[in-house]
Design a protein around this motif. Sequence first.
Motif, short mmCIF file in Angstrom:
data_model
loop_
_atom_site.label_atom_id
_atom_site.label_comp_id
_atom_site.label_asym_id
_atom_site.label_seq_id
_atom_site.Cartn_x
_atom_site.Cartn_y
_atom_site.Cartn_z
N LYS A 23 -39.99 -16.39 40.19
CA LYS A 23 -40.85 -17.58 40.32
C LYS A 23 -41.91 -17.59 39.22
CE LYS A 23 -42.81 -21.14 41.68
NZ LYS A 23 -42.21 -22.45 41.77
N GLY A 46 -49.31 -24.50 45.81
CA GLY A 46 -48.26 -23.88 45.00
C GLY A 46 -48.43 -24.11 43.51
N GLY A 48 -50.53 -22.77 41.45
CA GLY A 48 -50.80 -21.54 40.70
C GLY A 48 -52.27 -21.13 40.70
N LYS A 49 -53.08 -21.80 41.50
CA LYS A 49 -54.53 -21.54 41.49
C LYS A 49 -54.85 -20.11 41.95
CE LYS A 49 -55.31 -24.90 44.43
NZ LYS A 49 -53.93 -25.35 44.70
N SER A 50 -54.26 -19.72 43.08
CA SER A 50 -54.56 -18.38 43.60
C SER A 50 -54.04 -17.31 42.65
CB SER A 50 -53.93 -18.17 44.97
OG SER A 50 -54.48 -19.09 45.87
N THR A 51 -52.90 -17.57 42.06
CA THR A 51 -52.35 -16.61 41.10
C THR A 51 -53.35 -16.39 39.97
OG1 THR A 51 -50.10 -17.29 41.65
CG2 THR A 51 -50.41 -16.17 39.53
P1 ADP Z 1 -51.86 -22.23 44.83
O1 ADP Z 1 -52.95 -21.24 45.00
O2 ADP Z 1 -52.17 -23.28 43.79
O3 ADP Z 1 -51.41 -22.84 46.12
P2 ADP Z 1 -50.20 -19.93 44.22
O4 ADP Z 1 -50.77 -19.28 43.03
O5 ADP Z 1 -50.47 -19.34 45.55
O6 ADP Z 1 -50.58 -21.49 44.22
O7 ADP Z 1 -48.62 -20.00 44.06
C1 ADP Z 1 -47.96 -20.46 42.89
C2 ADP Z 1 -46.47 -20.25 43.05
O8 ADP Z 1 -46.16 -18.85 43.02
C3 ADP Z 1 -45.91 -20.78 44.37
O9 ADP Z 1 -44.62 -21.29 44.12
C4 ADP Z 1 -45.84 -19.55 45.22
O10 ADP Z 1 -44.80 -19.67 46.19
C5 ADP Z 1 -45.51 -18.46 44.21
N1 ADP Z 1 -46.04 -17.16 44.62
C6 ADP Z 1 -47.33 -16.86 44.94
N2 ADP Z 1 -47.48 -15.56 45.24
C7 ADP Z 1 -46.24 -15.01 45.13
C8 ADP Z 1 -45.74 -13.69 45.30
N3 ADP Z 1 -46.51 -12.67 45.65
N4 ADP Z 1 -44.41 -13.49 45.08
C9 ADP Z 1 -43.60 -14.51 44.70
N5 ADP Z 1 -44.03 -15.78 44.51
C10 ADP Z 1 -45.33 -16.04 44.72
#
Ligand code: ADP
Length: 325
Positions: A23, A46, A48-51
Amino acid sequence: MTSPAPTPAIRIRDLVKTYAGGKQALRGVSLDIPQGSMFGLLGPNGAGKSTMINIMAGLVNKTAGGVEIWGFDIDRDPRNAKASIGIVPQELMFDAFFTPYEVLELQAGLYGVPRSRRRTMEILEAMKLADKAHVYSRTLSGGMKRRLLIAKALIHNPPILVLDEPTAGVDIELRQQLWAYVRQLHAAGTTVVLTTHYLEEAQELCDRIAIINHGQVVANETKASLMAQAHDKVVVVRLDREISSPPACLAGFDARLRDPWHLAVTYDTRRMSAGRVLGALAEAGIGIEEVTTEEADLEDVFLRLTQHQAPGALAAAPESPHGNQ
Ligand code: ADP
């Protein structure tokens, strides 16, 4: 000669994150967060903010690209980078058997804040937790736990505070208290970054807003210039019949169904009028029972920038189903 621009509080370059499993959460994000700003990071679920935030916090390893926090590279100078940022996570997680005072003292210890420079009680007072300083954290209400998380992020006195969806599931009164405190911190010089689903919150609080969608920055502007894009108006029409999708006669318009009876058509006031929208419906023989118009706001700009790639990913998320925990 103009003086050189000050170093951004956070500098992100070509940031890529591909999770195990393939992903691609971030696809080359470049972003400067200016010192002293109140910066809103918006995007549908989804996006990518938390990432991004977890990479800044050192909780997720990036795949490629660079991040500097307060001028410190997170790879080359992780200690200083970490010391420059306080992150308030989404989840409420504590060791239930520590008191707020102990939680903060432990955190201060982790960051190497000498005893003489600790402001544990001062921060507890600012977060209105002084009277709970010595009770078990598990006995705190959801709102108090949220404030304790902010206190924890501030314990090492970082110049940058990042709040990840801080008011999801928080009641209105607490939300206002939180923002009042965040505003005070900002006024005192802290650079504040917040992610939020509540667009009106970003609209009210932030001076600069970046929108990310599918791991890419689709807008990064001052709030004023983003709002200036809100040239749109929305005409909402109550129809004389139920329909299941926008009629073909509106194919060239930005038309969406709010429900089977109400059709909302967004148009650019510089190029179009409500009359043209109504005319197209009349020509197609669709009867109109009622017409209202609405001014566009940040939400419309947001939807325009994100909806084409992510149908259905609306910005205004419902309250957390878990409520105030
Ligand atoms: P947001 O914070 O904007 O909602 P995230 O950063 O949580 O977005 O997620 C971005 C994408 O990465 C999403 O498709 C999510 O499913 C995926 N994702 C987040 N964390 C993980 C992980 N630990 N393993 C695999 N995919 C992930």
